[in-house]
Scaffold this motif. Structure first.
Motif, PDB file in Angstrom:
ATOM      1  N   GLU A 127       0.823  -1.205   0.000  1.00 55.72           N
ATOM      2  CA  GLU A 127       0.000   0.000   0.000  1.00 55.72           C
ATOM      3  C   GLU A 127       0.862   1.262   0.000  1.00 55.72           C
ATOM      4  OE1 GLU A 127      -3.579   0.779   0.014  1.00 55.72           O
ATOM      5  OE2 GLU A 127      -3.106  -1.027  -1.103  1.00 55.72           O
ATOM      6  N   ILE A 128       1.932   1.258   0.775  1.00 54.88           N
ATOM      7  CA  ILE A 128       2.820   2.421   0.826  1.00 54.88           C
ATOM      8  C   ILE A 128       3.464   2.655  -0.536  1.00 54.88           C
ATOM      9  CG2 ILE A 128       4.961   3.291   1.830  1.00 54.88           C
ATOM     10  CD1 ILE A 128       4.150   1.960   4.453  1.00 54.88           C
ATOM     11  N   ILE A 129       3.859   1.577  -1.213  1.00 54.17           N
ATOM     12  CA  ILE A 129       4.442   1.717  -2.556  1.00 54.17           C
ATOM     13  C   ILE A 129       3.410   2.287  -3.518  1.00 54.17           C
ATOM     14  CG2 ILE A 129       5.385   0.437  -4.522  1.00 54.17           C
ATOM     15  CD1 ILE A 129       6.632  -1.497  -2.495  1.00 54.17           C
ATOM     16  N   ARG A 130       2.171   1.799  -3.436  1.00 55.88           N
ATOM     17  CA  ARG A 130       1.111   2.320  -4.303  1.00 55.88           C
ATOM     18  C   ARG A 130       0.875   3.803  -4.031  1.00 55.88           C
ATOM     19  NH1 ARG A 130      -3.849   3.824  -3.608  1.00 55.88           N
ATOM     20  NH2 ARG A 130      -3.823   3.142  -1.427  1.00 55.88           N
ATOM     21  N   ILE A 131       0.840   4.176  -2.762  1.00 59.37           N
ATOM     22  CA  ILE A 131       0.619   5.576  -2.398  1.00 59.37           C
ATOM     23  C   ILE A 131       1.757   6.451  -2.901  1.00 59.37           C
ATOM     24  CG2 ILE A 131       0.429   7.163  -0.441  1.00 59.37           C
ATOM     25  CD1 ILE A 131      -0.943   4.849   1.082  1.00 59.37           C
ATOM     26  N   PHE A 132       2.975   5.957  -2.842  1.00 59.57           N
ATOM     27  CA  PHE A 132       4.129   6.712  -3.330  1.00 59.57           C
ATOM     28  C   PHE A 132       3.987   7.015  -4.822  1.00 59.57           C
ATOM     29  CE2 PHE A 132       8.445   6.690  -5.204  1.00 59.57           C
ATOM     30  CZ  PHE A 132       8.971   7.798  -4.556  1.00 59.57           C
ATOM     31  N   VAL A 133       3.637   5.988  -5.601  1.00 59.51           N
ATOM     32  CA  VAL A 133       3.470   6.184  -7.040  1.00 59.51           C
ATOM     33  C   VAL A 133       2.306   7.135  -7.319  1.00 59.51           C
ATOM     34  CG1 VAL A 133       2.975   5.028  -9.240  1.00 59.51           C
ATOM     35  CG2 VAL A 133       4.463   3.930  -7.558  1.00 59.51           C
ATOM     36  N   LEU A 134       1.195   6.950  -6.598  1.00 62.29           N
ATOM     37  CA  LEU A 134       0.036   7.819  -6.773  1.00 62.29           C
ATOM     38  C   LEU A 134       0.378   9.271  -6.438  1.00 62.29           C
ATOM     39  CD1 LEU A 134      -3.075   8.256  -7.152  1.00 62.29           C
ATOM     40  CD2 LEU A 134      -3.288   7.793  -4.699  1.00 62.29           C
ATOM     41  N   THR A 135       1.130   9.478  -5.370  1.00 66.54           N
ATOM     42  CA  THR A 135       1.508  10.831  -4.968  1.00 66.54           C
ATOM     43  C   THR A 135       2.343  11.508  -6.043  1.00 66.54           C
ATOM     44  OG1 THR A 135       1.472  10.187  -2.625  1.00 66.54           O
ATOM     45  CG2 THR A 135       2.664  12.199  -3.192  1.00 66.54           C
ATOM     46  N   LEU A 136       3.310  10.782  -6.595  1.00 65.37           N
ATOM     47  CA  LEU A 136       4.136  11.342  -7.664  1.00 65.37           C
ATOM     48  C   LEU A 136       3.278  11.709  -8.877  1.00 65.37           C
ATOM     49  CD1 LEU A 136       7.312   9.065  -7.611  1.00 65.37           C
ATOM     50  CD2 LEU A 136       7.047  11.351  -6.654  1.00 65.37           C
ATOM     51  N   GLU A 137       2.327  10.830  -9.206  1.00 65.41           N
ATOM     52  CA  GLU A 137       1.464  11.096 -10.362  1.00 65.41           C
ATOM     53  C   GLU A 137       0.635  12.358 -10.146  1.00 65.41           C
ATOM     54  OE1 GLU A 137      -2.635   9.583 -12.435  1.00 65.41           O
ATOM     55  OE2 GLU A 137      -1.926   8.758 -10.529  1.00 65.41           O
ATOM     56  N   LEU A 138      -0.008  12.473  -8.994  1.00 57.56           N
ATOM     57  CA  LEU A 138      -0.880  13.620  -8.748  1.00 57.56           C
ATOM     58  C   LEU A 138      -0.081  14.910  -8.586  1.00 57.56           C
ATOM     59  CD1 LEU A 138      -3.627  12.135  -6.401  1.00 57.56           C
ATOM     60  CD2 LEU A 138      -3.640  12.428  -8.879  1.00 57.56           C
ATOM     61  N   LEU A 139       1.124  14.812  -8.049  1.00 57.54           N
ATOM     62  CA  LEU A 139       1.970  16.000  -7.978  1.00 57.54           C
ATOM     63  C   LEU A 139       2.374  16.459  -9.377  1.00 57.54           C
ATOM     64  CD1 LEU A 139       4.294  15.226  -4.925  1.00 57.54           C
ATOM     65  CD2 LEU A 139       2.461  16.917  -5.051  1.00 57.54           C
ATOM     66  N   LEU A 140       2.613  15.506 -10.267  1.00 54.26           N
ATOM     67  CA  LEU A 140       2.946  15.853 -11.651  1.00 54.26           C
ATOM     68  C   LEU A 140       1.769  16.536 -12.332  1.00 54.26           C
ATOM     69  CD1 LEU A 140       4.872  15.769 -14.047  1.00 54.26           C
ATOM     70  CD2 LEU A 140       4.049  13.460 -14.561  1.00 54.26           C
ATOM     71  N   VAL A 141       0.567  15.973 -12.150  1.00 51.74           N
ATOM     72  CA  VAL A 141      -0.622  16.593 -12.722  1.00 51.74           C
ATOM     73  C   VAL A 141      -0.836  17.981 -12.108  1.00 51.74           C
ATOM     74  CG1 VAL A 141      -3.125  16.403 -12.994  1.00 51.74           C
ATOM     75  CG2 VAL A 141      -1.693  14.370 -13.218  1.00 51.74           C
ATOM     76  N   GLY A 142      -0.647  18.076 -10.797  1.00 50.72           N
ATOM     77  CA  GLY A 142      -0.785  19.364 -10.132  1.00 50.72           C
ATOM     78  C   GLY A 142       0.240  20.376 -10.634  1.00 50.72           C
ATOM     79  N   TYR A 143       1.448  19.917 -10.911  1.00 47.42           N
ATOM     80  CA  TYR A 143       2.485  20.820 -11.423  1.00 47.42           C
ATOM     81  C   TYR A 143       2.075  21.392 -12.776  1.00 47.42           C
ATOM     82  CZ  TYR A 143       7.086  22.557 -12.744  1.00 47.42           C
ATOM     83  OH  TYR A 143       8.137  23.371 -13.133  1.00 47.42           O
ATOM     84  N   VAL A 144       1.490  20.555 -13.611  1.00 40.26           N
ATOM     85  CA  VAL A 144       1.017  21.027 -14.910  1.00 40.26           C
ATOM     86  C   VAL A 144      -0.054  22.092 -14.729  1.00 40.26           C
ATOM     87  CG1 VAL A 144      -0.175  20.338 -17.038  1.00 40.26           C
ATOM     88  CG2 VAL A 144       1.602  18.867 -16.064  1.00 40.26           C
ATOM     89  N   MET A 145      -0.854  21.970 -13.655  1.00 42.59           N
ATOM     90  CA  MET A 145      -1.946  22.918 -13.407  1.00 42.59           C
ATOM     91  C   MET A 145      -1.491  24.154 -12.638  1.00 42.59           C
ATOM     92  SD  MET A 145      -4.796  20.055 -12.335  1.00 42.59           S
ATOM     93  CE  MET A 145      -6.059  21.253 -11.918  1.00 42.59           C
ATOM     94  N   GLY A 146      -0.238  24.163 -12.174  1.00 41.77           N
ATOM     95  CA  GLY A 146       0.272  25.343 -11.491  1.00 41.77           C
ATOM     96  C   GLY A 146       0.775  25.122 -10.078  1.00 41.77           C
ATOM     97  N   PHE A 147       0.718  23.911  -9.577  1.00 37.87           N
ATOM     98  CA  PHE A 147       1.194  23.600  -8.231  1.00 37.87           C
ATOM     99  C   PHE A 147       2.724  23.703  -8.200  1.00 37.87           C
ATOM    100  CE2 PHE A 147       2.501  20.902  -4.736  1.00 37.87           C
ATOM    101  CZ  PHE A 147       1.546  21.128  -3.764  1.00 37.87           C
TER     102      PHE A 147
END
Length: 273
Positions: A127-147
């Motif tokens: 679960e921790i590994i899955r959360i790590f990958v998910l966090t990186l993905e959403l941070l990348l999407v957020g970065y594209v949006m201005g995060f």
């Protein structure tokens, strides 16, 4: 006839040893990851739905929240969707555990000469590994949006660590519920209701002072709000000590209240069908 010296055969670590626990956990974690990635619909739902939801929340509510707070709502939306994705995935893991209990897989694992806690450990680590990958993905999407990470590398690392700690503790809590629930129990409905309540009453969805006065203390101290505030602080700055303390308290509560029931419930689930 050639005699084989007993001291020539490598000794296998005892099942209760730390080494046996680590070795078995490593192997079973790989098994959990393989089972997960082979379930394509679940993988897509785990990674695509949170990203789409984050975009929709930003589009629909972003301007309203930004006007009310004077701060880009993305710094609340990104942490919120990371935590929602982390918690939702734990429910899927709990359902899979109950299914493996019904098929007898837990019983077969339990009689193997491996450490008794290794299977539960492997599920949490996966679960921790899955959360790590998910966090990186959403941070990348957020970065594209201005995060942006305005606090530099240390802030980025701190933000990345919070969902791992929070999500890992929540995964232990969910697994404890799963192994102590009867087969076929509506875990998705019950845990989904809890997740939805937490999702709509936190500081990532709306500022705390926008809620009714009687509800504000509940919103400010529920598990997700301090994690969101801490992640926001690591990204854009601001006080983080109070939020950090609250996150650690909730982490200890989740883990402390769940470890013993999880181990005891797992034994019961593995030995009875």
């Amino acid at each position: 006839m050639t005699m084989i010296r007993s001291d020539a055969v490598p000794a296998r670590p005892r099942e209760v040893s730390v080494r046996a626990w680590f070795d078995a956990s490593r192997v079973l974690t790989w098994r959990q990851l393989l089972v997960y990635v082979r379930d394509v619909p679940t993988v897509l739902q785990s990674f695509i739905v949170p990203a789409i939801s984050m975009v929709l929340v930003k589009v629909v509510l972003g301007d309203a929240v930004g006007s009310a707070t004077g701060q880009d709502s993305l710094y609340g939306t990104v942490p919120l969707m990371i935590l929602i994705g982390a918690m939702g995935g734990s429910v899927v893991s709990a359902v899979r555990l109950n299914k493996e209990r019904s098929t007898g897989l837990l019983a077969r694992l339990y009689v193997l000469p491996i450490n008794r806690a290794a299977d539960l450990t492997s599920r949490v680590v996966a679960e921790i590994i899955r959360i790590f990958v998910l966090t990186l993905e959403l941070l990348l999407v957020g970065y594209v949006m201005g995060f942006r990470f305005e606090q530099g590398l240390l802030g980025a690392l701190g933000l990345l660590a919070i969902p791992l700690v929070f999500g890992g503790a929540y995964a232990v809590f969910v697994l404890a519920i799963a192994v102590n629930s009867p087969p076929g129990a509506p875990l998705v409905q019950y845990l989904g209701l809890l997740t939805n309540l937490l999702m709509f009453f936190n500081s990532g969805f709306s500022p705390i002072d926008a809620y009714p006065g009687w509800l504000q203390p509940i919103v400010a101290n529920q598990p997700m709000t301090p994690a969101i505030e801490l992640m926001r602080g690591f990204a854009v700055g601001g006080p983080v000590l109070e939020a950090f303390i609250k996150v650690m308290i909730w982490t200890v509560v989740f883990v402390g209240c769940s470890v013993y029931p999880a181990l005891r419930g797992y034994r019961r689930a593995a030995t009875t069908r």
